[in-house]
Design a protein around this motif. Structure first.
Motif, PDB file in Angstrom:
ATOM      1  N   ILE A 207       0.851  -1.192   0.000  1.00  0.00           N
ATOM      2  CA  ILE A 207       0.000   0.000   0.000  1.00  0.00           C
ATOM      3  C   ILE A 207       0.887   1.241   0.000  1.00  0.00           C
ATOM      4  O   ILE A 207       1.617   1.485   0.975  1.00  0.00           O
ATOM      5  N   PRO A 208       0.864   2.040  -1.074  1.00  0.00           N
ATOM      6  CA  PRO A 208       1.723   3.232  -1.146  1.00  0.00           C
ATOM      7  C   PRO A 208       1.446   4.199   0.011  1.00  0.00           C
ATOM      8  O   PRO A 208       0.290   4.355   0.438  1.00  0.00           O
ATOM      9  N   ILE A 209       2.505   4.825   0.519  1.00  0.00           N
ATOM     10  CA  ILE A 209       2.353   5.741   1.642  1.00  0.00           C
ATOM     11  C   ILE A 209       3.382   6.862   1.510  1.00  0.00           C
ATOM     12  O   ILE A 209       4.457   6.684   0.939  1.00  0.00           O
ATOM     13  N   THR A 210       3.020   8.007   2.030  1.00  0.00           N
ATOM     14  CA  THR A 210       3.936   9.155   2.043  1.00  0.00           C
ATOM     15  C   THR A 210       4.277   9.501   3.482  1.00  0.00           C
ATOM     16  O   THR A 210       3.533   9.166   4.417  1.00  0.00           O
ATOM     17  N   VAL A 211       5.381  10.207   3.662  1.00  0.00           N
ATOM     18  CA  VAL A 211       5.749  10.675   4.995  1.00  0.00           C
ATOM     19  C   VAL A 211       4.665  11.615   5.524  1.00  0.00           C
ATOM     20  O   VAL A 211       4.278  11.546   6.698  1.00  0.00           O
ATOM     21  N   GLU A 212       4.155  12.475   4.659  1.00  0.00           N
ATOM     22  CA  GLU A 212       3.091  13.391   5.062  1.00  0.00           C
ATOM     23  C   GLU A 212       1.866  12.622   5.549  1.00  0.00           C
ATOM     24  O   GLU A 212       1.236  12.994   6.557  1.00  0.00           O
TER      25      GLU A 212
END
Length: 391
Positions: A207-212
């Motif tokens: 599942i793609p994730i960002t730091v934000e």
């Protein structure tokens, strides 16, 4: 009479030796050779005849983690495959049985193909093993259930500890094994019974994730709960970049460090006291958290390998197939090594992005005897009449 060489390769597990003992206790009327230190032993001809004394000693290791024969990873060069066939031929060995994961099955397939090219009649059988559960053509692999059991307990216990210490420390980031797949990380929520229990967020590579996005999630958890237990698979990719690694070995990336990387960011951006926890090698080698179901299946997979030897099957890996119905059951079959090798890493399917569905799937594999924890007084508030109520 069969002359059989058996070895163990890749990272050891809590139940790897159960498969070995299952095989040794089932095979009959054969010469059994042990291969020391996996494929390195095949290349260096570190192969020995297992006499009755050694075979009896091996039985003592059925419930012991690690690899009785020695395991490890070894980078094979192209000419090593010919050397392996030559060494086996010199010893008169006509059957090769190895326990291992994806890399092992790819290597066994290559050995099988090399033997055919050299017109050497070598029977090759693979016994599945991996804590990561990333092998194609099997519902799961021995070793995974015990590692999942360990992680579910460790995360629950670490979260309880943090709940007690939230006036001093607010965030714990727990990093699990799993390489590029999220099967192990997902198992961390198995013992979660209430919404306030940890883990509060689980991040898997699929599942793609960002730091934000992570910062936003943690802020929300803290606001609602007061503390945050976060589980992160070692293979997650942040902001569409690359895995965080601690180096390379023989061209293989060694993943690790994403939890400490994020802990620093959370401390800096949110001002929250954060700690990273890497569960480490104990995930795959804990005797205390062996799943009895996992151990049973590992032993029976070894027995099945012995059965395949005498059915003259070759170029195959044993596959665990889950039975139909609500009550868990399984049976064993076999699949071509070539198919397993081409299947690559088996990622967490989208249906298991719903972790409740995943928990239903994984629960039988971690075994029985899972203990519930009652809710603590922490996280409750006093009502107007002075009674303690759940928040």
């Amino acid at each position: 009479m069969k002359s059989i060489a058996i070895g163990q390769a890749g990272g050891p597990t809590s139940v790897l030796n159960a498969s070995l003992v299952g095989f040794l206790n089932t095979i009959k009327d054969s010469k059994i050779y042990g291969v020391i230190s996996g494929f390195q032993g095949l290349v260096e001809n570190n192969i020995f005849l297992m006499d009755s004394k050694i075979l009896a000693e091996a039985n003592k290791f059925k419930n012991i983690p690690g690899a009785y024969l020695g395991s490890g990873r070894y980078h094979l060069k192209e000419d090593d495959f010919t050397k392996i066939i030559s060494n086996l031929k010199k010893s008169g060995i006509n059957t090769l049985v190895f326990s291992g994961g994806n890399g092992t099955m790819w290597t066994l397939n290559k050995i099988h193909q090399t033997a055919q090219k050299l017109h050497y009649p070598l029977q090759v059988i693979g016994i599945p093993k991996t804590v990561d559960n990333d092998m194609a053509e099997t519902d799961h692999a021995p070793g995974f259930g015990s590692a999942a059991r360990y992680i579910s307990h460790a995360v629950r216990d670490i979260s309880i500890d943090l709940e007690s210490m939230q006036n001093f420390e607010q965030v714990r980031l727990i990093e699990t094994m799993g390489r590029n797949v999220g099967w192990l990380a997902a198992s961390s929520g198995l013992l979660k019974e209430r919404s306030t229990d940890g883990p509060h967020k689980i991040y898997v590579p699929e599942i793609p994730i960002t730091v934000e996005g992570i910062l936003k999630d943690i802020s929300g958890v803290i606001q609602q709960n007061g503390y945050a237990t976060i589980v992160i698979s070692e293979g997650i990719i942040l902001d569409g970049g690359s895995n965080i690694t601690i180096g390379k070995f023989n061209g293989r990336k060694v993943l690790g460090g994403v939890s400490s990387h994020l802990a620093e960011i959370i401390q800096r951006e949110l001002g929250l006291k954060s700690r990273s926890e890497i569960l480490g090698m104990h995930q795959r080698s804990s005797q205390a958290y062996i799943s009895l179901q996992d151990q049973k299946e590992a032993y029976e997979v070894g027995m099945k390998a012995a059965e395949l030897v005498f059915r003259d099957e070759s170029g195959v890996m044993i596959s665990i197939i889950r039975g139909e119905g609500k009550t868990y059951s399984f049976f064993l079959s076999c699949v071509p090594l070539e198919k397993v090798a081409k299947g690559g890493e088996r990622r967490l399917p989208k249906k298991f992005y719903d972790f409740d569905k995943y928990n239903d799937w994984v629960r039988p594999l971690v075994g029985e005897g899972l203990q519930s924890f009652p809710p603590s007084l922490i996280g409750r508030s006093k009502s107007e009449n002075g009674e303690i109520t759940t928040r």
